[in-house]
Design an enzyme around this catalytic site. Structure first.
Site, PDB file in Angstrom:
ATOM      1  N   TYR A  36     -22.721  -7.056 -14.441  1.00 14.57           N
ATOM      2  CA  TYR A  36     -23.572  -8.192 -14.782  1.00 14.57           C
ATOM      3  C   TYR A  36     -24.208  -8.112 -16.167  1.00 14.57           C
ATOM      4  O   TYR A  36     -25.022  -8.971 -16.518  1.00 14.57           O
ATOM      5  CB  TYR A  36     -24.661  -8.401 -13.742  1.00 14.57           C
ATOM      6  CG  TYR A  36     -25.556  -7.199 -13.501  1.00 14.57           C
ATOM      7  CD1 TYR A  36     -26.388  -6.716 -14.501  1.00 14.57           C
ATOM      8  CD2 TYR A  36     -25.573  -6.561 -12.263  1.00 14.57           C
ATOM      9  CE1 TYR A  36     -27.203  -5.619 -14.291  1.00 14.57           C
ATOM     10  CE2 TYR A  36     -26.384  -5.460 -12.032  1.00 14.57           C
ATOM     11  CZ  TYR A  36     -27.195  -4.993 -13.048  1.00 14.57           C
ATOM     12  OH  TYR A  36     -27.992  -3.907 -12.853  1.00 14.57           O
ATOM     13  N   CYS A  85     -19.458  -4.100  38.689  1.00 10.97           N
ATOM     14  CA  CYS A  85     -20.685  -4.882  38.526  1.00 10.97           C
ATOM     15  C   CYS A  85     -20.335  -6.208  37.840  1.00 10.97           C
ATOM     16  O   CYS A  85     -19.636  -6.212  36.823  1.00 10.97           O
ATOM     17  CB  CYS A  85     -21.662  -4.079  37.670  1.00 10.97           C
ATOM     18  SG  CYS A  85     -23.042  -5.028  37.028  1.00 10.97           S
ATOM     19  N   CYS A  88     -26.379  -5.578  39.773  1.00 13.16           N
ATOM     20  CA  CYS A  88     -25.692  -5.223  41.024  1.00 13.16           C
ATOM     21  C   CYS A  88     -26.473  -4.204  41.837  1.00 13.16           C
ATOM     22  O   CYS A  88     -26.036  -3.795  42.905  1.00 13.16           O
ATOM     23  CB  CYS A  88     -24.288  -4.704  40.729  1.00 13.16           C
ATOM     24  SG  CYS A  88     -24.297  -3.073  39.975  1.00 13.16           S
ATOM     25  N   GLU A 116     -26.953 -15.841 -11.278  1.00 14.31           N
ATOM     26  CA  GLU A 116     -26.025 -14.931 -10.590  1.00 14.31           C
ATOM     27  C   GLU A 116     -26.604 -14.511  -9.248  1.00 14.31           C
ATOM     28  O   GLU A 116     -27.826 -14.444  -9.116  1.00 14.31           O
ATOM     29  CB  GLU A 116     -25.837 -13.655 -11.435  1.00 14.31           C
ATOM     30  CG  GLU A 116     -25.387 -13.919 -12.837  1.00 14.31           C
ATOM     31  CD  GLU A 116     -25.617 -12.703 -13.755  1.00 14.31           C
ATOM     32  OE1 GLU A 116     -25.865 -11.592 -13.250  1.00 14.31           O
ATOM     33  OE2 GLU A 116     -25.549 -12.897 -14.968  1.00 14.31           O
ATOM     34  N   LYS A 148     -28.088 -12.025  -6.704  1.00  9.60           N
ATOM     35  CA  LYS A 148     -28.729 -10.727  -6.881  1.00  9.60           C
ATOM     36  C   LYS A 148     -28.264  -9.834  -5.745  1.00  9.60           C
ATOM     37  O   LYS A 148     -28.676 -10.001  -4.592  1.00  9.60           O
ATOM     38  CB  LYS A 148     -30.247 -10.861  -6.881  1.00  9.60           C
ATOM     39  CG  LYS A 148     -30.947  -9.537  -7.181  1.00  9.60           C
ATOM     40  CD  LYS A 148     -32.434  -9.740  -7.380  1.00  9.60           C
ATOM     41  CE  LYS A 148     -33.117  -8.496  -7.914  1.00  9.60           C
ATOM     42  NZ  LYS A 148     -32.957  -7.313  -7.074  1.00  9.60           N
ATOM     43  N   CYS A 150     -29.397  -1.005  38.449  1.00  9.55           N
ATOM     44  CA  CYS A 150     -28.842  -2.082  37.636  1.00  9.55           C
ATOM     45  C   CYS A 150     -29.495  -3.401  38.049  1.00  9.55           C
ATOM     46  O   CYS A 150     -29.505  -3.732  39.237  1.00  9.55           O
ATOM     47  CB  CYS A 150     -27.334  -2.148  37.835  1.00  9.55           C
ATOM     48  SG  CYS A 150     -26.597  -3.603  37.090  1.00  9.55           S
ATOM     49  N   LYS A 175     -36.210 -14.667  -5.372  1.00  7.49           N
ATOM     50  CA  LYS A 175     -35.874 -13.990  -4.122  1.00  7.49           C
ATOM     51  C   LYS A 175     -35.706 -14.988  -2.973  1.00  7.49           C
ATOM     52  O   LYS A 175     -36.411 -16.009  -2.921  1.00  7.49           O
ATOM     53  CB  LYS A 175     -36.994 -13.005  -3.750  1.00  7.49           C
ATOM     54  CG  LYS A 175     -37.099 -11.820  -4.691  1.00  7.49           C
ATOM     55  CD  LYS A 175     -35.863 -10.958  -4.565  1.00  7.49           C
ATOM     56  CE  LYS A 175     -36.054  -9.499  -4.782  1.00  7.49           C
ATOM     57  NZ  LYS A 175     -36.980  -8.757  -4.083  1.00  7.49           N
ATOM     58  N   ASP A 206       0.835  -1.201   0.000  1.00 11.37           N
ATOM     59  CA  ASP A 206       0.000   0.000   0.000  1.00 11.37           C
ATOM     60  C   ASP A 206       0.871   1.253   0.000  1.00 11.37           C
ATOM     61  O   ASP A 206       0.557   2.248  -0.643  1.00 11.37           O
ATOM     62  CB  ASP A 206      -0.901   0.046   1.242  1.00 11.37           C
ATOM     63  CG  ASP A 206      -1.953  -1.045   1.192  1.00 11.37           C
ATOM     64  OD1 ASP A 206      -1.938  -1.827   0.222  1.00 11.37           O
ATOM     65  OD2 ASP A 206      -2.768  -1.113   2.139  1.00 11.37           O
ATOM     66  N   LYS A 256     -31.050 -16.057 -15.794  1.00 11.96           N
ATOM     67  CA  LYS A 256     -31.119 -15.455 -17.132  1.00 11.96           C
ATOM     68  C   LYS A 256     -30.998 -16.542 -18.199  1.00 11.96           C
ATOM     69  O   LYS A 256     -30.137 -17.420 -18.083  1.00 11.96           O
ATOM     70  CB  LYS A 256     -29.972 -14.453 -17.324  1.00 11.96           C
ATOM     71  CG  LYS A 256     -29.986 -13.317 -16.313  1.00 11.96           C
ATOM     72  CD  LYS A 256     -28.761 -12.408 -16.431  1.00 11.96           C
ATOM     73  CE  LYS A 256     -28.829 -11.305 -15.390  1.00 11.96           C
ATOM     74  NZ  LYS A 256     -27.633 -10.479 -15.332  1.00 11.96           N
ATOM     75  N   GLU A 292       3.853   1.686  -1.175  1.00 15.48           N
ATOM     76  CA  GLU A 292       4.468   1.910  -2.482  1.00 15.48           C
ATOM     77  C   GLU A 292       3.449   2.561  -3.434  1.00 15.48           C
ATOM     78  O   GLU A 292       3.743   3.499  -4.167  1.00 15.48           O
ATOM     79  CB  GLU A 292       4.950   0.557  -3.026  1.00 15.48           C
ATOM     80  CG  GLU A 292       5.506   0.591  -4.424  1.00 15.48           C
ATOM     81  CD  GLU A 292       6.891   1.219  -4.508  1.00 15.48           C
ATOM     82  OE1 GLU A 292       7.497   1.122  -5.554  1.00 15.48           O
ATOM     83  OE2 GLU A 292       7.354   1.819  -3.518  1.00 15.48           O
ATOM     84  N   TYR A 293       2.199   2.044  -3.373  1.00 15.98           N
ATOM     85  CA  TYR A 293       1.119   2.593  -4.193  1.00 15.98           C
ATOM     86  C   TYR A 293       0.906   4.069  -3.845  1.00 15.98           C
ATOM     87  O   TYR A 293       0.837   4.927  -4.729  1.00 15.98           O
ATOM     88  CB  TYR A 293      -0.154   1.775  -3.946  1.00 15.98           C
ATOM     89  CG  TYR A 293      -1.342   2.190  -4.781  1.00 15.98           C
ATOM     90  CD1 TYR A 293      -1.573   1.633  -6.038  1.00 15.98           C
ATOM     91  CD2 TYR A 293      -2.253   3.129  -4.309  1.00 15.98           C
ATOM     92  CE1 TYR A 293      -2.667   1.998  -6.805  1.00 15.98           C
ATOM     93  CE2 TYR A 293      -3.354   3.507  -5.067  1.00 15.98           C
ATOM     94  CZ  TYR A 293      -3.552   2.934  -6.316  1.00 15.98           C
ATOM     95  OH  TYR A 293      -4.637   3.311  -7.063  1.00 15.98           O
ATOM     96  N   CYS A 318     -25.074   1.379  33.986  1.00 17.98           N
ATOM     97  CA  CYS A 318     -24.801   1.035  35.376  1.00 17.98           C
ATOM     98  C   CYS A 318     -23.437   1.645  35.684  1.00 17.98           C
ATOM     99  O   CYS A 318     -22.472   1.421  34.955  1.00 17.98           O
ATOM    100  CB  CYS A 318     -24.757  -0.487  35.502  1.00 17.98           C
ATOM    101  SG  CYS A 318     -23.851  -1.062  36.937  1.00 17.98           S
ATOM    102  N   ASP A 357     -27.897  -6.597  -3.461  1.00 16.24           N
ATOM    103  CA  ASP A 357     -28.840  -5.585  -3.047  1.00 16.24           C
ATOM    104  C   ASP A 357     -28.113  -4.247  -3.002  1.00 16.24           C
ATOM    105  O   ASP A 357     -27.610  -3.827  -1.971  1.00 16.24           O
ATOM    106  CB  ASP A 357     -29.386  -5.965  -1.674  1.00 16.24           C
ATOM    107  CG  ASP A 357     -30.688  -5.272  -1.400  1.00 16.24           C
ATOM    108  OD1 ASP A 357     -31.213  -4.635  -2.331  1.00 16.24           O
ATOM    109  OD2 ASP A 357     -31.171  -5.359  -0.262  1.00 16.24           O
TER     110      ASP A 357
END
Ligand code: IVH
Length: 674
Positions: A233, A438, A418, A118, A120, A415, A321, A37, A297, A39-40, A433, A122
């Site tokens: 997709y 406790c 205790c 595939e 799905k 509480c 689903k 990272d 599909k 170096e990037y 509490c 969300d």
């Protein structure tokens, strides 16, 4: 306008851009980075500098645009060349079998249909347009016909290629519309919401909303800081792209550098689609992102064209689903649990229900305000939701099921464990509490300390911790390191062998990395992520303990609330002592960045009294090895007085002069890893 610019500079800029695109692809698309990272980052900084020095070299393809561009006033509207349709839904096998029948009927065939299936996701659908291999525009789905132009925002998504490079000698289409789903992983969502809560911003309701909200920022620099990802997709209009099947299209996209979901299944029969659905619904909790079903599909592009679409959705695809992760049930009672930081959480006991294949008999009600807001009463019929591995929660009351017999619930004044007073801090919704001793708090703290992301002590599970605390065998973290086989083997459900295994696990846990050590302390607002940031920023426990609020706030990823909580934690003697005791119990923090050479350089120490484990000359040796100096008497120049038992008059003199008085443990810590 590159005239007059040293060709070597132009070449350097081109090389850096090419290399950064390639490393970005390896990291975010292939998940197989070639360079570190840092170096990037170094290459990115170099490019940013060159682009600042030579503004004429700026380019819409530059990887520097991944951090965002100046804000817009509003989004332009774009018309999709091919509408981005939605999908019909199926909820049970027979719906998919019926879909398959319909497809065959419409194609006038009896033969088996080949499908691609595939996950799905969300998230939010977007379309990207590439001309001659360069990203030119990006738009949201909008109403399917018109979307919003969000090009700068899309560029900030690291898995969106800015420039296409043929990975398998395939021709790059001169014009390409490609579609995919933008999403946020469950973990990134949690982190994002934690950050928002700390900044007093309302949390996002779910990862989908978070992704949608992030994509619709007029300031793409905000989008750049959101953990957005994409899986592709499908396609829209494409020139010179003769593919016969959907599966082939997906792999062709992959060969151009687009990230496609590794869980897709190509060229399968109806029965295999149904098996795939079952497999995925069992494994969905294990995926790092939310999926809400399977998209089925028809694989053949010719067949898709013959089938066509209704105004709403294609006839060649359907979304199968997953079963609801919400169910209704009844609350039989409300119990109040006390957490690690003393927070009182009301938990509903439910008539057990199976939600998404898991039996649920309790659900969190979060806090008093939530109970009031949702007007939840004992006896209510409620909608309960379980998402992945999170604790089930009550979403809402089903008002129509109210009988009038329901009982309102009030949080206790004391509480429940205790009996100490409880307080509600200003601007907090939680009751706490206040008794840190406790037993409920002690148990939860120790469970956390021994848990996976912390000391990860195999075998020291919840039940055992409860037994040990109830019997007074452990109270503090460090007590764990004093446990032995004889004590353990006499406990319930414990034999010699398990006792030996636990002692062994405790011993093994003693070598721990700094981030885990910090996380294990259970400091409020310091989860695994923040602990990692702190470990990197400070490099050693000692540095963290002495960090001021300002030092903490200066760290990216640490806000004022977190900084306050950390500083407050280490200001309390009992916490410092607890940390010292853990270290004294033989715990070694591995991988601490050694203090800068000479961290004790020039520091003057004086020794007094008898030290427990070190002779005078050993103490002198470790101080000198760490760069310090030992003198015989206390003066204004003394930095530390190391006091053992039966100290002499030096102690009083040091006290009078305001010299730091430290014990042997602290001395060891100061000199660790030098
Ligand atoms: S195909 C015309 N594939 O689901 C074909 N959509 O309800 C429609 N989605 O707007 C898109 N994962 O946002 C397709 N693997 C996938 C998908 C997917 C998620 C979303 C997409 C679309 C919505 C349709």
């Amino acid at each position: 306008m590159q005239e007059g610019i040293d060709p070597l500079v132009i070449k350097k800029v081109e090389d850096l851009r090419k290399a950064l695109h390639r490393h970005n692809y390896r990291y975010y698309v292939l998940d197989d980075p070639e360079i570190s990272d840092s170096e990037y980052d170094r290459m990115m900084q170099e490019l940013i500098k060159l682009e600042t020095d030579y503004p004429d070299l700026s380019s819409p393809d530059s990887p520097t645009l991944r951090v965002g561009a100046p804000p817009l006033d509003k989004f332009e509207t774009v018309v999709h060349s091919i509408p981005m349709l939605s999908l019909d839904n199926g909820f049970k096998d027979s719906d998919i079998i019926e879909f398959d029948r319909r497809v065959k009927r419409n194609l006038d065939t009896d033969g088996d249909i080949i499908y691609t299936a595939e996950p799905k996701l969300d998230g939010v659908a977007i379309e990207l347009v590439y001309e001659n291999g360069r990203l030119v525009t990006a738009s949201t789905r909008g109403d399917g016909f018109n979307g919003e132009l969000i090009t700068s925002n899309a560029r900030t998504i690291r898995s969106v290629p800015m420039v296409l490079e043929s990975k398998e000698d395939k021709n790059i289409p001169s014009y390409l519309e490609v579609r995919g789903e933008v999403f946020i992983r469950k973990e990134g969502f949690k982190r994002l919401n934690d950050e928002r809560l700390q900044q007093n911003l309302p949390p996002f309701a779910n990862p989908r909303n978070a992704a949608a909200g992030s994509l619709r920022q007029l300031d793409s620099r905000i989008t750049a800081n959101r953990p957005l990802e994409i899986f592709f997709y499908g396609i829209g209009v494409v020139s010179d792209f003769d593919m016969e099947s959907h599966g082939d299209i997906l792999y062709a996209l992959q060969a151009l550098g687009f990230r496609i979901n590794p869980n897709i299944r190509c060229k399968i029969t109806l029965n295999e689609v149904l098996d795939y659905y079952r497999e995925l619904s069992e494994k969905r909790h294990l995926l790092p992102y939310d999926i809400d079903g399977v998209v089925v599909k028809v694989d053949g592009i010719g067949l898709q064209q013959t089938l066509g679409a209704t105004s709403r959705s294609p006839r060649w695809a359907i979304a199968y689903k997953f079963k609801a992760i919400q169910e209704t049930t009844r609350i039989t009672g409300i119990e109040v649990q006390v957490g690690r930081t003393g927070v009182l959480t009301p938990v509903a006991h439910l008539v057990p229900v199976t939600i998404g294949g898991v039996r649920v008999s309790r659900a969190t009600l979060h806090n008093e305000d939530e109970i009031k807001r949702k007007d939840i009463r004992i006896g209510d019929t409620v909608l309960v939701q379980r998402a992945g591995d999170v604790i089930p929660e009550v979403v809402k009351v089903i008002d129509s099921k109210r009988t009038g017999q329901e009982i309102r619930f009030k949080m206790p004044q004391h509480c429940p464990v205790c009996n100490s007073s409880v307080v509600r801090a200003e601007d907090e919704s939680a009751l706490r509490c206040i008794n840190t001793t406790c037993s409920a708090q002690v148990k939860e703290r120790i469970k956390h300390f021994a848990s996976k992301g912390a000391f990860d002590i195999d075998g020291l599970g919840d039940k055992l911790v409860e037994q040990l605390v109830d019997r007074g065998l452990i109270f503090s973290y460090a007590d764990i390191f004093g446990l032995n086989e004889d004590t353990l083997k006499n406990l319930e459900r414990m034999g010699q062998k398990s006792a030996a295994n636990i002692v062994d696990a405790i011993e093994k846990s003693k070598r721990i990395t700094l981030d885990r050590f910090i996380y294990s302390l259970g400091i409020r607002h310091v989860g695994e992520h923040v602990a990692g940031i702190l470990a990197t920023a400070f490099g050693s426990l000692e540095e963290l303990i002495h960090a001021t609020r300002d030092d903490l706030i200066a760290i990216q990823g640490v806000g004022p609330v977190v900084a306050e909580s950390i500083a407050d934690f280490f200001e309390q003697d009992e916490n410092r002592n607890s940390v010292n005791d853990i270290v004294a119990g033989g715990v070694q923090i591995s991988g601490e960045t050694p203090r800068k050479p000479g961290g004790l350089e020039g520091k003057v120490f004086v020794l007094t009294g008898t030290l427990e484990t070190l002779t005078r000359s050993q103490a002198k040796e470790i101080i000198e090895t760490a760069g310090g100096k030992v003198t015989g008497s206390v003066s204004r120049n003394t930095d530390y007085l190391v006091a053992g038992t039966s100290p002499g008059s030096k102690l009083k003199r040091a006290d009078d002069l305001g010299v730091d008085i430290i014990d042997e443990k602290t001395l060891k810590r100061l000199t660790i890893d030098q």
